[in-house]
Write a protein that holds these residues in place. Structure first.
Motif, PDB file in Angstrom:
ATOM      1  N   LEU A 396       0.995  -1.293   0.064  1.00  0.00           N
ATOM      2  CA  LEU A 396       0.006   0.166   0.065  1.00  0.00           C
ATOM      3  C   LEU A 396       0.908   1.130  -0.081  1.00  0.00           C
ATOM      4  O   LEU A 396       0.464   2.165  -0.629  1.00  0.00           O
ATOM      5  CB  LEU A 396      -0.935  -0.026   1.100  1.00  0.00           C
ATOM      6  N   GLN A 397       1.695   1.340   0.676  1.00  0.00           N
ATOM      7  CA  GLN A 397       2.771   2.396   0.970  1.00  0.00           C
ATOM      8  C   GLN A 397       3.615   2.608  -0.544  1.00  0.00           C
ATOM      9  O   GLN A 397       3.364   3.786  -0.788  1.00  0.00           O
ATOM     10  CB  GLN A 397       3.825   2.121   1.731  1.00  0.00           C
ATOM     11  N   ARG A 399       2.160   2.437  -3.112  1.00  0.00           N
ATOM     12  CA  ARG A 399       1.260   2.995  -4.048  1.00  0.00           C
ATOM     13  C   ARG A 399       0.934   4.497  -3.607  1.00  0.00           C
ATOM     14  O   ARG A 399      -0.217   4.989  -4.002  1.00  0.00           O
ATOM     15  CB  ARG A 399      -0.118   2.156  -4.171  1.00  0.00           C
ATOM     16  N   GLY A 400       1.643   5.070  -2.646  1.00  0.00           N
ATOM     17  CA  GLY A 400       1.572   6.462  -2.085  1.00  0.00           C
ATOM     18  C   GLY A 400       0.693   6.628  -1.014  1.00  0.00           C
ATOM     19  O   GLY A 400       0.122   7.706  -0.730  1.00  0.00           O
ATOM     20  N   ILE A 401       0.250   5.456  -0.376  1.00  0.00           N
ATOM     21  CA  ILE A 401      -0.592   5.641   0.666  1.00  0.00           C
ATOM     22  C   ILE A 401       0.130   5.589   2.115  1.00  0.00           C
ATOM     23  O   ILE A 401       1.050   4.669   2.236  1.00  0.00           O
ATOM     24  CB  ILE A 401      -1.435   4.505   0.600  1.00  0.00           C
ATOM     25  N   GLU A 402       0.013   6.704   3.074  1.00  0.00           N
ATOM     26  CA  GLU A 402       0.755   6.696   4.209  1.00  0.00           C
ATOM     27  C   GLU A 402       0.600   5.518   5.151  1.00  0.00           C
ATOM     28  O   GLU A 402      -0.571   4.878   5.059  1.00  0.00           O
ATOM     29  CB  GLU A 402       0.314   7.969   4.862  1.00  0.00           C
ATOM     30  N   ARG A 403       1.465   5.635   6.049  1.00  0.00           N
ATOM     31  CA  ARG A 403       1.658   4.318   6.917  1.00  0.00           C
ATOM     32  C   ARG A 403       0.400   4.083   7.778  1.00  0.00           C
ATOM     33  O   ARG A 403      -0.327   3.099   7.716  1.00  0.00           O
ATOM     34  CB  ARG A 403       2.637   4.504   7.823  1.00  0.00           C
ATOM     35  N   MET A 405      -2.529   5.472   7.056  1.00  0.00           N
ATOM     36  CA  MET A 405      -3.815   5.137   6.227  1.00  0.00           C
ATOM     37  C   MET A 405      -3.582   3.595   5.716  1.00  0.00           C
ATOM     38  O   MET A 405      -4.712   3.318   5.879  1.00  0.00           O
ATOM     39  CB  MET A 405      -3.817   6.195   5.074  1.00  0.00           C
ATOM     40  N   ILE A 409      -6.623   1.050   6.464  1.00  0.00           N
ATOM     41  CA  ILE A 409      -7.250   0.170   5.031  1.00  0.00           C
ATOM     42  C   ILE A 409      -7.270  -1.321   5.454  1.00  0.00           C
ATOM     43  O   ILE A 409      -8.125  -1.831   5.462  1.00  0.00           O
ATOM     44  CB  ILE A 409      -6.477   0.760   4.193  1.00  0.00           C
ATOM     45  N   LEU A 410      -6.210  -1.736   6.056  1.00  0.00           N
ATOM     46  CA  LEU A 410      -6.093  -3.122   6.503  1.00  0.00           C
ATOM     47  C   LEU A 410      -6.982  -3.579   7.593  1.00  0.00           C
ATOM     48  O   LEU A 410      -7.423  -4.624   7.414  1.00  0.00           O
ATOM     49  CB  LEU A 410      -4.641  -3.487   6.381  1.00  0.00           C
TER      50      LEU A 410
ATOM     51  N   PRO B  72       8.777   4.888   1.887  1.00  0.00           N
ATOM     52  CA  PRO B  72       8.050   4.215   0.737  1.00  0.00           C
ATOM     53  C   PRO B  72       6.901   5.027   0.089  1.00  0.00           C
ATOM     54  O   PRO B  72       6.708   5.167  -0.941  1.00  0.00           O
ATOM     55  CB  PRO B  72       7.720   2.729   1.171  1.00  0.00           C
ATOM     56  N   ASP B  73       6.113   5.498   1.057  1.00  0.00           N
ATOM     57  CA  ASP B  73       4.984   6.339   0.288  1.00  0.00           C
ATOM     58  C   ASP B  73       5.283   7.539   0.031  1.00  0.00           C
ATOM     59  O   ASP B  73       4.659   8.030  -1.126  1.00  0.00           O
ATOM     60  CB  ASP B  73       3.702   6.420   1.353  1.00  0.00           C
ATOM     61  N   ALA B  76       6.860   6.987  -3.527  1.00  0.00           N
ATOM     62  CA  ALA B  76       5.678   6.718  -4.513  1.00  0.00           C
ATOM     63  C   ALA B  76       5.077   8.169  -4.911  1.00  0.00           C
ATOM     64  O   ALA B  76       4.625   8.522  -6.232  1.00  0.00           O
ATOM     65  CB  ALA B  76       4.637   5.945  -3.841  1.00  0.00           C
ATOM     66  N   ARG B  77       4.965   8.957  -3.829  1.00  0.00           N
ATOM     67  CA  ARG B  77       4.304  10.304  -4.243  1.00  0.00           C
ATOM     68  C   ARG B  77       5.304  10.968  -5.065  1.00  0.00           C
ATOM     69  O   ARG B  77       4.645  11.902  -5.682  1.00  0.00           O
ATOM     70  CB  ARG B  77       3.528  10.988  -2.916  1.00  0.00           C
ATOM     71  N   PHE B  98      -8.257   0.639  -3.843  1.00  0.00           N
ATOM     72  CA  PHE B  98      -6.788   0.599  -3.550  1.00  0.00           C
ATOM     73  C   PHE B  98      -6.307   1.677  -4.629  1.00  0.00           C
ATOM     74  O   PHE B  98      -5.657   2.427  -4.364  1.00  0.00           O
ATOM     75  CB  PHE B  98      -6.623  -0.871  -3.957  1.00  0.00           C
ATOM     76  N   GLU B 105      -3.799  10.057  -3.349  1.00  0.00           N
ATOM     77  CA  GLU B 105      -2.676  10.505  -2.405  1.00  0.00           C
ATOM     78  C   GLU B 105      -1.848  11.132  -3.277  1.00  0.00           C
ATOM     79  O   GLU B 105      -1.315  12.172  -2.636  1.00  0.00           O
ATOM     80  CB  GLU B 105      -2.271   9.165  -1.542  1.00  0.00           C
ATOM     81  N   ILE B 106      -1.438  10.582  -4.500  1.00  0.00           N
ATOM     82  CA  ILE B 106      -0.318  11.273  -5.052  1.00  0.00           C
ATOM     83  C   ILE B 106      -0.759  12.703  -5.749  1.00  0.00           C
ATOM     84  O   ILE B 106      -0.083  13.496  -5.648  1.00  0.00           O
ATOM     85  CB  ILE B 106       0.144  10.356  -6.325  1.00  0.00           C
ATOM     86  N   LEU B 162      -1.076   5.501 -11.993  1.00  0.00           N
ATOM     87  CA  LEU B 162      -0.312   6.250 -11.075  1.00  0.00           C
ATOM     88  C   LEU B 162       0.719   7.279 -11.814  1.00  0.00           C
ATOM     89  O   LEU B 162       1.395   7.980 -11.434  1.00  0.00           O
ATOM     90  CB  LEU B 162       0.713   5.504 -10.022  1.00  0.00           C
TER      91      LEU B 162
END
Lengths: 450, 259
Positions: A396-397, A399-403, A405, A409-410, B72-73, B76-77, B98, B105-106, B162
């Motif tokens: 998830l991270q 793909r740009g999703i913060e920890r 969040m 989600i999970l 990591p996020d 990605a952004r 998803f 977010e991006i 993305l």
């Protein structure tokens, strides 16, 4: 350590005498005797300690030692209309009965029109109007011989909801029983007692909501008995939203006759010490019984679910799915009993319970307990305890999703398995929102602690 | 765009990458090839920010920023994307939720308006069609019960949604039949442009028939031992990794002798 705590028995006995005096003359002999028997049994049992097998993981000594005030009068002034609104599930169109501190409150309730012959009223009223049916059904399904809390409930039963569905009655709108605890200074106890009698081929959806309106310490000791006659279909929801310092101990006992279907969804969000005993006896052929539950524990909450499915007759199916999310120092207990009696061939029983631990200090004790006496049956059970899947978090991270969040989600996805089964949209939305709020709240509290 | 200098990486005390240097500019497609255990997947994962790897030495700069300093996020952004070798199954989260959440977010990060459900649906359906993805796959839980080929196509779909600046394909060709391989390669080729850099991590030369790289690097035992243009892939195909390994160790021995 002793098996029982009895040091506070006198409080209950004195309170009972007071209670009996107040209702004296009203009660029929059978009822009077029943209450007395139950009190005597409680006096013998006392409160269980963790030495008691059924209470091994749940220490209720704070309840046993508290001097709860009995006999609180109904006082609508203590509960504002907006408290009712908070738990009306976004204006859900329902037959609503509101109870304040265990007493029916007509001003806050809106029962509305009901099909002919259907009775939805307070138990207090039913004691006057439906004595025969009460004598036939009340306290017949939830035994008090081995259970201190059911014994107390039976001794002090006086109000709650009474629902009677005659043969073929179908109620389209849900019946909502809302039990609100008012904002009082001293700890108090209430004994909501509900009886649901579903006639042959009848159908209804019933929501029980237990909610606090403050942070007070109080104790809800409630019992619901359900009788499903042949081919009856009852969908039952129990939403527990007690205050963060409240104790909640509940028993929901269902007796199902042939081809009846009972579906229960228990949703536990509130309370400090919570114990639920949902149980069903599958007492006729072709019965379907479902007990599902979701509990979210945070902070120092303890949530204990002890389920019992009793397959007494052949060709019945039972389904059980319990899911728990525990964060902070919360504790969960799941104990799932399944009995398959000698006579209950071709039983199909399935039990699953899953717990998700979000912190290192959250704990769960889980135990399936199968006792099978028939030889041609299918019984499966599975228990899983896990933490958030780190691979999924990372995925998830990336793909740009913060920890945070990603974590929500999970966790939500885990819980949604139960929430998605809620057939009432308004209630489903409420739970959806509630899970997210609770998760976020908890995270914010966690940040504060750091 | 991406500058890797003397990168050393350990997992649980074992050194996997032993001084990797790599320089990738916008618009370029680089292939990193190597046998199993050479460290190529580790390199991909380190770039995307997996925290099980310890970077003990070296640096990675991405668009002038210290990539290793970013979550990591955040990466990605900022436009880093990795197509997973083993896409993760997430029961209970629909594929479209998803994708929408990641995209929004991006977009938020770049000061763009978020897409609502209806706009997103329109947008995603077009992208899915190009990758031969059934609309039904969007409503299913992320990767749950997807076939190997579906999972890989889903990765490419995510990339298409993305629109990263730097895309890393970690063994995207593994487990694909020829038709799926072609669809995946088409998807990647469609995203090729002068602003975007692509890294293809692969064991086999096969994928490079469809996605022709500008540069090929051979990673052996945690180091890039040989770099060249696409011809290198054919050389590799012919000689195999063993020969390259042998060549490399003889060079290494000679070097050590001269020192």
């Amino acid at each position: 350590m002793a098996l029982a705590i009895k040091e506070n028995n006198q409080l209950y006995i004195t309170s009972f005498e007071e209670f009996e005096k107040n209702i004296n003359g009203e009660a029929k002999n059978w009822l009077k005797d029943l209450r007395r028997q139950a009190l005597t049994r409680f006096d013998e049992l006392g409160f269980p300690t963790t030495r008691h097998e059924e209470w091994k993981y749940t220490n209720i000594s704070p309840i046993a030692k508290e001097n709860f005030i009995h006999g609180t009068e109904s006082d609508a002034g203590l509960v504002q209309k907006d408290a009712v609104k908070k738990f009306d599930y976004d204006g859900l169109d329902a037959h609503t009965l509101v109870f304040v501190d265990g007493h029916f409150n007509a001003d806050l309730s809106l029962i509305g029109d009901l099909p002919e012959g259907v009775k939805v009223k307070s138990l207090a009223e039913a004691f006057q109007t439906d004595t025969d049916l009460l004598e036939q059904h009340l306290a017949r399904y939830a035994p008090f011989q081995d259970d201190s809390f059911t014994a107390l409930s039976t001794a002090f039963m006086n109000d709650g909801a009474y629902i009677y569905l005659p043969e073929n009655a179908v109620i389209e709108k849900p019946i909502h029983l809302l039990f609100l605890a008012s904002d009082r200074n001293e700890p108090f106890i209430t004994y909501p007692r509900n009886l649901i009698i579903a006639g042959k081929h009848s159908k209804a959806t019933i929501i029980e909501t237990y909610a606090g309106t403050s942070d007070n310490r109080y104790f809800t000791n409630c019992v619901t008995e359900v009788f499903c006659d042949e081919n009856a279909y009852i969908e039952h929801f129990k939403v527990q939203e007690e205050s963060s310092n409240a104790y909640h101990i509940s028993t929901t006992q269902v007796n199902q006759l042939a081809n009846s279907n009972f579906v229960s969804n228990a949703l536990d969000f509130g309370g400090l010490i919570v114990r639920n005993n949902p149980g069903a006896i599958l007492n006729g052929e072709g019965v379907e019984s479902t007990l599902n539950g979701l509990y979210l524990g945070t902070g120092r909450q303890l949530i204990d679910n002890h389920t019992t499915i009793d397959h007494a007759k052949p060709h019945c199916n039972s389904h059980e799915l319990y899911k728990g999310v525990l964060d902070g120092s919360a504790r969960g207990v799941f104990n799932g009993k399944i009995f398959v009696r000698l006579d209950a061939q071709k039983t199909d029983a399935k039990q699953t319970n899953q717990a998700l631990l979000l912190s290192n200090t959250a704990t769960i004790d889980t135990k399936p307990q199968l006792e099978i006496f028939a030889d041609d049956v299918k019984c499966t059970h599975g228990a899983t305890i896990g933490q958030l899947d780190q691979d999924a978090m990372f995925y998830l991270q990336t793909r740009g999703i913060e920890r945070d969040m990603a974590r929500d989600i999970l966790t939500y996805a885990f819980a949604s398995d139960i929430i998605d089964r809620i057939t009432i949209k308004e209630l489903r939305d409420y739970c959806h929102h509630r899970v997210l709020v609770k998760l976020q709240q908890d995270r914010l509290e966690g940040i504060d602690k750091e | 765009m991406l500058e890797i200098k003397n990168l050393h990486v350990e997992v649980e005390g074992t050194e996997i990458l032993k001084g990797v240097n790599l320089n990738i500019k916008a618009g370029e497609v680089h292939a990193i090839m190597g046998p199993n255990g050479s460290g190529k997947s580790t390199l991909a994962q380190v770039i995307s920010g997996r925290d099980v790897y310890d970077v003990t030495n070296g640096e990675i700069s991405y668009l002038g920023k210290d990539l290793l300093d970013m979550e990591p996020d955040e990466r990605a952004r900022e436009g880093v994307f990795m197509a997973f070798q083993y896409p993760v199954e997430i029961p209970g989260v629909t594929n479209s939720y998803f994708l929408k959440t990641g995209l929004n977010e991006i977009r938020k990060h770049h000061g763009l308006e978020t897409l609502d459900a209806a706009d997103f649906l329109k947008f995603i359906k077009e992208k899915a069609k190009l990758l031969d993805i059934e609309p039904d796959m969007l409503n299913r839980s992320v990767n749950e019960g997807f076939s190997g080929g579906e999972k890989k196509r889903n990765e490419i779909l995510q990339m298409a949604v993305l629109e990263p600046k730097l895309a890393i394909m970690d063994e995207t060709d593994s487990g694909l039949d020829i038709d799926a391989l072609r669809i995946v390669a088409d998807g990647v080729n469609r995203l090729r442009n002068e602003d975007r850099a692509i890294i293809i991590v692969t064991h086999y030369q096969r994928l490079l028939n469809y996605i022709v790289p500008d540069y090929i690097h051979i990673l052996l035992n945690g180091k890039i031992v040989k770099s060249g243009d696409k011809q290198l892939a054919f050389e590799l195909e012919e000689k195999g990794y063993d020969q390259i390994k042998a060549d490399y160790s003889s060079i290494k021995t000679k070097l050590e002798e001269t020192v």
